[in-house]
Design an enzyme around this catalytic site. Sequence first.
Site, PDB file in Angstrom:
ATOM      1  N   ASN A  31      -2.689  -7.612  12.219  1.00  0.00           N
ATOM      2  CA  ASN A  31      -1.596  -6.701  11.894  1.00  0.00           C
ATOM      3  C   ASN A  31      -2.078  -5.265  11.975  1.00  0.00           C
ATOM      4  O   ASN A  31      -3.236  -4.966  11.683  1.00  0.00           O
ATOM      5  CB  ASN A  31      -1.000  -7.018  10.516  1.00  0.00           C
ATOM      6  CG  ASN A  31      -1.662  -6.231   9.405  1.00  0.00           C
ATOM      7  OD1 ASN A  31      -1.329  -5.057   9.178  1.00  0.00           O
ATOM      8  ND2 ASN A  31      -2.634  -6.833   8.736  1.00  0.00           N
ATOM      9  N   ASN A  88      -1.008  -0.684  -5.155  1.00  0.00           N
ATOM     10  CA  ASN A  88      -2.073  -0.628  -4.152  1.00  0.00           C
ATOM     11  C   ASN A  88      -1.955   0.737  -3.499  1.00  0.00           C
ATOM     12  O   ASN A  88      -0.914   1.076  -2.943  1.00  0.00           O
ATOM     13  CB  ASN A  88      -1.868  -1.763  -3.135  1.00  0.00           C
ATOM     14  CG  ASN A  88      -2.874  -1.719  -1.995  1.00  0.00           C
ATOM     15  OD1 ASN A  88      -2.797  -0.882  -1.105  1.00  0.00           O
ATOM     16  ND2 ASN A  88      -3.814  -2.639  -2.012  1.00  0.00           N
ATOM     17  N   CYS A 138      -8.434   0.013   4.602  1.00  0.00           N
ATOM     18  CA  CYS A 138      -7.390  -0.307   5.573  1.00  0.00           C
ATOM     19  C   CYS A 138      -7.825   0.101   6.972  1.00  0.00           C
ATOM     20  O   CYS A 138      -8.069   1.274   7.236  1.00  0.00           O
ATOM     21  CB  CYS A 138      -6.084   0.401   5.233  1.00  0.00           C
ATOM     22  SG  CYS A 138      -4.781  -0.038   6.382  1.00  0.00           S
ATOM     23  N   THR A 140      -8.911  -7.074   5.566  1.00  0.00           N
ATOM     24  CA  THR A 140      -8.947  -7.696   6.897  1.00  0.00           C
ATOM     25  C   THR A 140     -10.155  -7.254   7.724  1.00  0.00           C
ATOM     26  O   THR A 140     -10.739  -6.201   7.476  1.00  0.00           O
ATOM     27  CB  THR A 140      -7.661  -7.333   7.652  1.00  0.00           C
ATOM     28  OG1 THR A 140      -7.524  -5.902   7.633  1.00  0.00           O
ATOM     29  CG2 THR A 140      -6.446  -7.963   7.019  1.00  0.00           C
ATOM     30  N   GLY A 181       0.827  -1.196   0.000  1.00  0.00           N
ATOM     31  CA  GLY A 181       0.000   0.000   0.000  1.00  0.00           C
ATOM     32  C   GLY A 181       0.867   1.254   0.000  1.00  0.00           C
ATOM     33  O   GLY A 181       1.776   1.394   0.829  1.00  0.00           O
ATOM     34  N   GLY A 226      -2.266 -14.110   0.913  1.00  0.00           N
ATOM     35  CA  GLY A 226      -1.502 -13.146   1.700  1.00  0.00           C
ATOM     36  C   GLY A 226      -0.840 -13.785   2.898  1.00  0.00           C
ATOM     37  O   GLY A 226       0.330 -14.191   2.834  1.00  0.00           O
TER      38      GLY A 226
HETATM   39  C1  LIG Z   1       0.946  -7.767   7.278  1.00  0.00           C
HETATM   40  C2  LIG Z   1      -0.167  -7.362   6.359  1.00  0.00           C
HETATM   41  C3  LIG Z   1      -0.081  -6.146   5.684  1.00  0.00           C
HETATM   42  C4  LIG Z   1      -1.104  -5.763   4.803  1.00  0.00           C
HETATM   43  N1  LIG Z   1      -0.990  -4.577   4.123  1.00  0.00           N
HETATM   44  C5  LIG Z   1      -1.951  -4.234   3.212  1.00  0.00           C
HETATM   45  C6  LIG Z   1      -1.808  -3.050   2.417  1.00  0.00           C
HETATM   46  O1  LIG Z   1      -0.810  -2.323   2.488  1.00  0.00           O
HETATM   47  N2  LIG Z   1      -2.821  -2.736   1.553  1.00  0.00           N
HETATM   48  C7  LIG Z   1      -3.935  -3.541   1.425  1.00  0.00           C
HETATM   49  O2  LIG Z   1      -4.827  -3.226   0.617  1.00  0.00           O
HETATM   50  N3  LIG Z   1      -4.067  -4.680   2.136  1.00  0.00           N
HETATM   51  C8  LIG Z   1      -3.111  -5.045   3.027  1.00  0.00           C
HETATM   52  N4  LIG Z   1      -3.243  -6.211   3.731  1.00  0.00           N
HETATM   53  C9  LIG Z   1      -4.423  -7.075   3.510  1.00  0.00           C
HETATM   54  C10 LIG Z   1      -4.090  -8.222   2.544  1.00  0.00           C
HETATM   55  O3  LIG Z   1      -3.684  -7.725   1.283  1.00  0.00           O
HETATM   56  C11 LIG Z   1      -5.311  -9.164   2.356  1.00  0.00           C
HETATM   57  O4  LIG Z   1      -6.359  -8.462   1.729  1.00  0.00           O
HETATM   58  C12 LIG Z   1      -5.833  -9.741   3.668  1.00  0.00           C
HETATM   59  O5  LIG Z   1      -4.777 -10.041   4.546  1.00  0.00           O
HETATM   60  C13 LIG Z   1      -6.689 -10.995   3.465  1.00  0.00           C
HETATM   61  O6  LIG Z   1      -5.992 -12.053   2.842  1.00  0.00           O
HETATM   62  P1  LIG Z   1      -5.165 -13.213   3.644  1.00  0.00           P
HETATM   63  O7  LIG Z   1      -6.071 -13.767   4.698  1.00  0.00           O
HETATM   64  O8  LIG Z   1      -4.768 -14.211   2.594  1.00  0.00           O
HETATM   65  O9  LIG Z   1      -3.967 -12.540   4.258  1.00  0.00           O
HETATM   66  C14 LIG Z   1      -2.235  -6.611   4.620  1.00  0.00           C
HETATM   67  C15 LIG Z   1      -2.300  -7.835   5.303  1.00  0.00           C
HETATM   68  C16 LIG Z   1      -1.285  -8.221   6.151  1.00  0.00           C
HETATM   69  C17 LIG Z   1      -1.383  -9.562   6.849  1.00  0.00           C
END
Ligand SMILES: Cc1cc2nc3c(=O)[nH]c(=O)nc-3n(C[C@H](O)[C@H](O)[C@H](O)COP(=O)(O)O)c2cc1C
Length: 310
Positions: free
Chosen positions: A73, A103, A133, A196, A50, A271
């Site tokens: 997180n 992003n 976010c 999330t 992001g 992710g």
């Molecule tokens: C450590 C971490 C950092 C993340 N940073 C971003 C981000 O910068 N921008 C964003 O749109 N989503 C961010 N996400 C969300 C993920 O891209 C993803 O949408 C979310 O974790 C759900 O997928 P997952 O369960 O496979 O992790 C982040 C997730 C994690 C765990």
Amino acid sequence: MNRPDLRVNFAGISLANPVVLLSGCVGFGEDLARLQGFDLSSVGAICLKGTTLTPRSGNPPPRIVETPSGMLNAIGLQNPGAREVVEEILPRIMHWPTQLIANIAGSTVEEYEEVARIFDDSPVAGIEINISCPNVKKGGAAFGSDPLMAARVVAAVRQGTSKPIITKLSPNVTDIRTVAQAALEAGTDGFSAINTLMGMAVDVDKRQAVLGNVQGGLSGPAIKPVALLQVWRVYEVAKPHGIPIMGQGGISNSEDALAFLIAGSSAVGVGTALFKNPLVGGEIVTGIDSYLSRSGLRSVSALTGTLQGR
Ligand SMILES: Cc1cc2nc3c(=O)[nH]c(=O)nc-3n(C[C@H](O)[C@H](O)[C@H](O)COP(=O)(O)O)c2cc1C
């Protein structure tokens, strides 16, 4: 027999296969690219960390805590700022044999538009808008939970770029369909669902929140059932317009990914599972390929939205 066709045209972005590495889970991909055994061409795309207009140092630590079947997180969008990403980082990674998707985030509608303009003049294949976010005090989730604000952000980004735009939806809303509908009318080309879920953890000895930011975003297998339902709901809104969904939330293996495709996703994101196994993306592609062969399906796109009955 011919292998099934894994290619996906996602909102105008040509993906060699439907598996995408998600934003925030691989930074800008450079550590991953150096990892022995990792093949960049094994995944369809990488969503970059992001990025905001100016650099951000993120939230105070601790920023990550493990939870049952998941993690919380609160990184707080730590990033070097859009110009640094476009001028310094992208030239190093633009030749990779996978698609790169920016992003973007902002604290005002104008900021989103400006960041979109900066990426418009760059080699990224598309722009994902993070209106969801939960870890920054200003902006982010506030835009994602209000259909009117979401529409304003999408419309502004639409002004700022002619690249495909993907709106990343928040599950922290009463009805995700109203936000999806608003984003659609404002000109989004695709959706990511879901970001999330808001959560917190408490250290009972210290009687303190574990995360420096108190609240954070829950991800990983724990959120998969919630994510599947939200994808299925968004599909109802998106399908009549041919707008694709990048399903995500707790995908750890090919069976998870297949469930998201069947529920209405055209592509799938991984992710949190990468923290355990950085090679999981390629393994999921292999699993999807064998499922399609076993089922006699010629292409992965034939699986999207094939949920039966009820
Ligand atoms: C450590 C971490 C950092 C993340 N940073 C971003 C981000 O910068 N921008 C964003 O749109 N989503 C961010 N996400 C969300 C993920 O891209 C993803 O949408 C979310 O974790 C759900 O997928 P997952 O369960 O496979 O992790 C982040 C997730 C994690 C765990």
